[in-house]
Design an enzyme around this catalytic site. Structure first.
Site, PDB file in Angstrom:
ATOM      1  N   ARG A   1       2.212 -10.307 -13.241  1.00 38.54           N
ATOM      2  CA  ARG A   1       0.849  -9.826 -13.049  1.00 38.54           C
ATOM      3  C   ARG A   1       0.451  -9.061 -14.309  1.00 38.54           C
ATOM      4  O   ARG A   1       1.329  -8.635 -15.069  1.00 38.54           O
ATOM      5  CB  ARG A   1       0.793  -8.863 -11.863  1.00 38.54           C
TER       6      ARG A   1
ATOM      7  N   ARG B   1      -6.718  -4.712  -4.234  1.00 39.25           N
ATOM      8  CA  ARG B   1      -5.750  -4.586  -5.327  1.00 39.25           C
ATOM      9  C   ARG B   1      -6.156  -5.464  -6.505  1.00 39.25           C
ATOM     10  O   ARG B   1      -5.911  -5.124  -7.658  1.00 39.25           O
ATOM     11  CB  ARG B   1      -4.348  -4.950  -4.817  1.00 39.25           C
TER      12      ARG B   1
ATOM     13  N   ARG C   1      -0.116 -15.067   1.130  1.00 36.50           N
ATOM     14  CA  ARG C   1       0.460 -13.784   1.541  1.00 36.50           C
ATOM     15  C   ARG C   1       0.068 -13.439   2.967  1.00 36.50           C
ATOM     16  O   ARG C   1       0.877 -12.931   3.743  1.00 36.50           O
ATOM     17  CB  ARG C   1       0.007 -12.678   0.582  1.00 36.50           C
TER      18      ARG C   1
HETATM   19  N1  LIG Z   1      -1.977   4.059   2.954  1.00 35.18           N
HETATM   20  C1  LIG Z   1      -2.763   3.377   2.116  1.00 35.18           C
HETATM   21  N2  LIG Z   1      -4.096   3.530   2.204  1.00 35.18           N
HETATM   22  C2  LIG Z   1      -4.918   2.841   1.388  1.00 35.18           C
HETATM   23  N3  LIG Z   1      -4.512   1.960   0.448  1.00 35.18           N
HETATM   24  C3  LIG Z   1      -3.188   1.768   0.312  1.00 35.18           C
HETATM   25  C4  LIG Z   1      -2.247   2.455   1.135  1.00 35.18           C
HETATM   26  N4  LIG Z   1      -1.013   2.052   0.780  1.00 35.18           N
HETATM   27  C5  LIG Z   1      -1.173   1.166  -0.210  1.00 35.18           C
HETATM   28  N5  LIG Z   1      -2.472   0.986  -0.502  1.00 35.18           N
HETATM   29  C6  LIG Z   1      -3.058   0.069  -1.496  1.00 35.18           C
HETATM   30  O1  LIG Z   1      -2.825  -1.244  -1.000  1.00 35.18           O
HETATM   31  C7  LIG Z   1      -2.559  -2.131  -2.067  1.00 35.18           C
HETATM   32  C8  LIG Z   1      -1.228  -2.821  -1.793  1.00 35.18           C
HETATM   33  O2  LIG Z   1      -0.192  -1.871  -1.918  1.00 35.18           O
HETATM   34  P1  LIG Z   1       1.148  -2.218  -2.697  1.00 35.18           P
HETATM   35  O3  LIG Z   1       0.861  -2.979  -3.951  1.00 35.18           O
HETATM   36  O4  LIG Z   1       1.914  -0.959  -2.795  1.00 35.18           O
HETATM   37  O5  LIG Z   1       1.806  -3.195  -1.623  1.00 35.18           O
HETATM   38  P2  LIG Z   1       3.205  -3.950  -1.669  1.00 35.18           P
HETATM   39  O6  LIG Z   1       3.758  -3.897  -0.298  1.00 35.18           O
HETATM   40  O7  LIG Z   1       4.062  -3.422  -2.750  1.00 35.18           O
HETATM   41  O8  LIG Z   1       2.714  -5.408  -1.983  1.00 35.18           O
HETATM   42  P3  LIG Z   1       3.532  -6.622  -2.661  1.00 35.18           P
HETATM   43  O9  LIG Z   1       4.681  -6.899  -1.756  1.00 35.18           O
HETATM   44  O10 LIG Z   1       2.550  -7.735  -2.747  1.00 35.18           O
HETATM   45  O11 LIG Z   1       3.954  -6.146  -4.013  1.00 35.18           O
HETATM   46  C9  LIG Z   1      -2.552  -1.314  -3.352  1.00 35.18           C
HETATM   47  O12 LIG Z   1      -3.785  -1.483  -4.001  1.00 35.18           O
HETATM   48  C10 LIG Z   1      -2.373   0.117  -2.856  1.00 35.18           C
HETATM   49  O13 LIG Z   1      -3.007   1.044  -3.706  1.00 35.18           O
END
Ligand SMILES: Nc1ncnc2c1ncn2[C@@H]1O[C@H](COP(=O)(O)OP(=O)(O)OP(=O)(O)O)[C@@H](O)[C@H]1O
Length: 259
Positions: free
Chosen positions: A102, A195, A206
């Site tokens: 990314r 995101r 996804r």
């Molecule tokens: N509690 C929350 N409230 C609002 N937004 C959130 C919250 N937690 C995460 N986000 C937002 O949601 C989006 C997805 O979060 P993140 O990238 O951490 O997910 P992930 O589980 O790591 O996803 P992936 O497995 O695709 O990498 C990000 O833009 C993040 O800023």
């Protein structure tokens, strides 16, 4: 982060040769023919009583597994842990993936970005402790990544998907399993879209996978902890409390094992 098997480590007081015994016995279900692995671990001296050595191996610190659908907030929570705990205590190791980077992601820092051929070869060479396909891409946690972490006396925190969780449950790693659950699939979709890192096709993949991940996460008895990531502060506090407890337990077990 996804399946990616991102490996983070919280520092404990001593490292032990857990993976040596694991690799020569059960290891992961993905291995067809487990082979012993060579490490640079500190191995107890020959003078140490056999019983004591056995206890040290038995009392190896537990890794913590974070899992949940793409967009549930794993990376966000992990980054906060890194920021709060600090890099002197928190290590970071890198998984392999066949997906493209990314924007802003760097090879060997965020992932080892490899071709499908290279990934297949690594499977053949039994380099992975777990690997899985997610949204059409392959992700794997290499033995080397985990060993690198353990060599530094740190507790591994793994970020893997439900397939990886199934694999790791079949091992003697005895991980603490934490499911990060979005408040709803609608919120998940909104977060994934905001995101802004995925194409529409990738978002659809996804979301399709998210249903399965949620179902698995809700299956009674699979996870040790379920954290609903609605309010980020609340979710983070819950996770931090689990991590603190595991660190205390691991420290205590190491002291007991080496006494
Ligand atoms: N509690 C929350 N409230 C609002 N937004 C959130 C919250 N937690 C995460 N986000 C937002 O949601 C989006 C997805 O979060 P993140 O990238 O951490 O997910 P992930 O589980 O790591 O996803 P992936 O497995 O695709 O990498 C990000 O833009 C993040 O800023």
């Amino acid at each position: 982060m996804h399946v990616r098997g991102t490996v983070l480590m919280l520092k404990t007081t001593q490292h032990v040769p857990r993976l040596v015994s694991r690799a020569s016995s059960t290891v992961m279900s993905v291995y067809s023919a487990p082979t012993p692995i060579t490490t640079n671990f500190h191995v107890p001296s020959a003078g140490m009583a056999t019983a004591a050595v056995a206890r040290v191996v038995e009392k190896t610190p537990r890794p913590v597994v974070l899992s949940g659908p793409s967009g549930c907030g794993k990376s966000t929570l992990i980054n906060r842990l890194i920021n709060e705990i600090g890099k002197d205590k928190l290590g970071f190791s890198v998984s392999h993936t066949t997906r493209g980077p990314r924007p802003g992601e760097k090879d060997t820092v965020d992932y080892h970005f490899v071709t499908r051929e290279e990934f297949e070869k690594a499977i053949e060479d039994k380099e992975f402790v777990e690997h899985a396909i997610f949204s059409g891409n392959r992700y794997g946690t290499s033995k080397k990544a985990i060993l690198d972490v353990l060599q530094h006396g740190k507790l591994c925190l793994l970020d893997i998907d439900s397939q990886g969780v199934k694999s790791i449950k079949g091992t003697d790693l005895n991980p603490v399993l934490v499911f990060i659950k979005p408040p709803s699939l609608e919120v998940l979709e909104m977060r994934l879209r905001s995101r802004g890192t995925e194409t529409e096709e990738a978002i659809q993949k996804r979301l399709a996978t998210a249903g399965t991940e949620m179902e698995f996460g809700n299956t009674p008895g699979v996870y040790d902890h379920i954290i609903i990531n609605d309010d980020l502060e609340v979710a983070y506090k819950q996770l931090k409390s689990i991590i603190d407890q595991v660190m205390r337990d691991n420290s205590a077990s190491i002291k007991e094992g080496s006494s």
